[in-house]
Design an enzyme around this catalytic site. Structure first.
Site, PDB file in Angstrom:
ATOM      1  N   GLU A 131       0.837  -1.200   0.000  1.00 42.23           N
ATOM      2  CA  GLU A 131       0.000   0.000   0.000  1.00 42.23           C
ATOM      3  C   GLU A 131       0.876   1.257   0.000  1.00 42.23           C
ATOM      4  O   GLU A 131       1.741   1.412   0.855  1.00 42.23           O
ATOM      5  CB  GLU A 131      -0.928   0.013   1.225  1.00 42.23           C
ATOM      6  CG  GLU A 131      -1.836  -1.214   1.351  1.00 42.23           C
ATOM      7  CD  GLU A 131      -2.899  -1.287   0.259  1.00 42.23           C
ATOM      8  OE1 GLU A 131      -3.051  -0.302  -0.492  1.00 42.23           O
ATOM      9  OE2 GLU A 131      -3.569  -2.335   0.166  1.00 42.23           O
ATOM     10  N   CYS A 163      -7.388  -1.174   8.576  1.00 45.49           N
ATOM     11  CA  CYS A 163      -6.020  -1.176   8.036  1.00 45.49           C
ATOM     12  C   CYS A 163      -5.639   0.235   7.616  1.00 45.49           C
ATOM     13  O   CYS A 163      -4.577   0.737   7.964  1.00 45.49           O
ATOM     14  CB  CYS A 163      -5.904  -2.145   6.858  1.00 45.49           C
ATOM     15  SG  CYS A 163      -5.995  -3.870   7.388  1.00 45.49           S
ATOM     16  N   HIS A 168      -1.036  -5.549   2.572  1.00 45.22           N
ATOM     17  CA  HIS A 168      -2.214  -6.403   2.664  1.00 45.22           C
ATOM     18  C   HIS A 168      -1.866  -7.791   2.105  1.00 45.22           C
ATOM     19  O   HIS A 168      -1.343  -7.904   0.994  1.00 45.22           O
ATOM     20  CB  HIS A 168      -3.367  -5.829   1.822  1.00 45.22           C
ATOM     21  CG  HIS A 168      -4.344  -5.028   2.608  1.00 45.22           C
ATOM     22  ND1 HIS A 168      -4.628  -3.701   2.332  1.00 45.22           N
ATOM     23  CD2 HIS A 168      -5.136  -5.377   3.675  1.00 45.22           C
ATOM     24  CE1 HIS A 168      -5.548  -3.280   3.196  1.00 45.22           C
ATOM     25  NE2 HIS A 168      -5.867  -4.266   4.003  1.00 45.22           N
TER      26      HIS A 168
HETATM   27  N1  PCA Z   1      -8.001  -6.274   7.398  1.00 43.68           N
HETATM   28  C1  PCA Z   1      -8.931  -5.189   7.593  1.00 43.68           C
HETATM   29  C2  PCA Z   1      -8.751  -4.785   9.024  1.00 43.68           C
HETATM   30  C3  PCA Z   1      -7.982  -5.872   9.669  1.00 43.68           C
HETATM   31  C4  PCA Z   1      -7.475  -6.687   8.570  1.00 43.68           C
HETATM   32  O1  PCA Z   1      -6.681  -7.619   8.668  1.00 43.68           O
HETATM   33  C5  PCA Z   1      -8.734  -4.061   6.594  1.00 43.68           C
HETATM   34  O2  PCA Z   1      -8.328  -4.328   5.454  1.00 43.68           O
HETATM   35  O3  PCA Z   1      -8.993  -2.908   6.921  1.00 43.68           O
END
Ligand code: PCA
Length: 192
Positions: free
Chosen positions: A76, A139, A163
């Site tokens: 990201e 996140c 991610h």
């Molecule tokens: N994914 C979520 C929040 C916690 C996680 O592992 C997200 O993409 O915001």
């Protein structure tokens, strides 16, 4: 100074979060890293992360989370000053159309070299992409909170968010292998 790596605990009806599973393995290869598992709670997670940064003063921060529906590792690049939860957090909060920090920039860029880390991953055969959309859930919230906190602090700590696909969509050991590469790259750039 240690590298801090965070992951999230389970949410959305799943028993495990791929990021916490991967982090547990990563710690075996890199015992020197510091780790925190954050709950999917929009008050507690940012608070714990900021406390860890203050106490540990890490040399770099890598935040991990899982992304439902993604099929590749997503590095990201951008955190958005926006809360727009598609599902409630574990405490039942579901803010929509709200700022994370009022009066702060609409977006903040990752301060780790995400493109260089991507090149390292693809050169080593991993399926990874750069992403500018980390969602508007927890996140993104902890990513923005960390960048905002660090921008205003005396702690020099480049930070980025990754991610991972769900454990059911992508073998966790593949994610771990990719994260090994990321950590080696971050360690090399933190020392140069
Ligand atoms: N994914 C979520 C929040 C916690 C996680 O592992 C997200 O993409 O915001």
């Amino acid at each position: 100074m240690p590298i801090l790596v965070t992951a999230f605990g389970p949410f959305d009806g799943r028993e495990e979060n791929a990021s916490a599973l991967a982090l547990r393995e990563l710690k075996r290869t890199f015992p020197g890293i510091r780790t925190r598992i954050l709950p999917v709670d929009s008050v507690i997670a940012p608070m714990r992360l900021k406390r860890a940064l203050r106490i540990l003063r890490p040399s770099a921060l890598i935040m991990l989370g899982e992304g439902a529906g993604i099929r590749q590792i997503q590095l990201e690049t951008t955190a958005w000053n926006e809360l727009d939860f598609r599902i409630p957090d574990l405490a039942g909060r579901q803010p929509t159309g709200r700022l994370i920090v009022s009066g702060a920039p609409a977006q903040r860029r990752a301060t780790l070299p995400m493109r260089r880390l991507l090149n390292r991953l693809t050169a080593n055969g991993h399926e990874a992409i750069l992403s500018h959309q980390p969602g508007r859930y927890l996140c993104n919230q902890v990513f923005y909170t960390a960048l905002h906190f660090l921008a205003d602090s005396a702690i020099h700590c480049p930070a980025g968010f990754i991610h991972l696909p769900l454990a059911s969509d992508y073998p966790v050991d593949r994610s771990v292998a990719a994260l090994n590469q990321v950590l080696a790259g971050v360690q090399a750039s933190a020392c140069s």
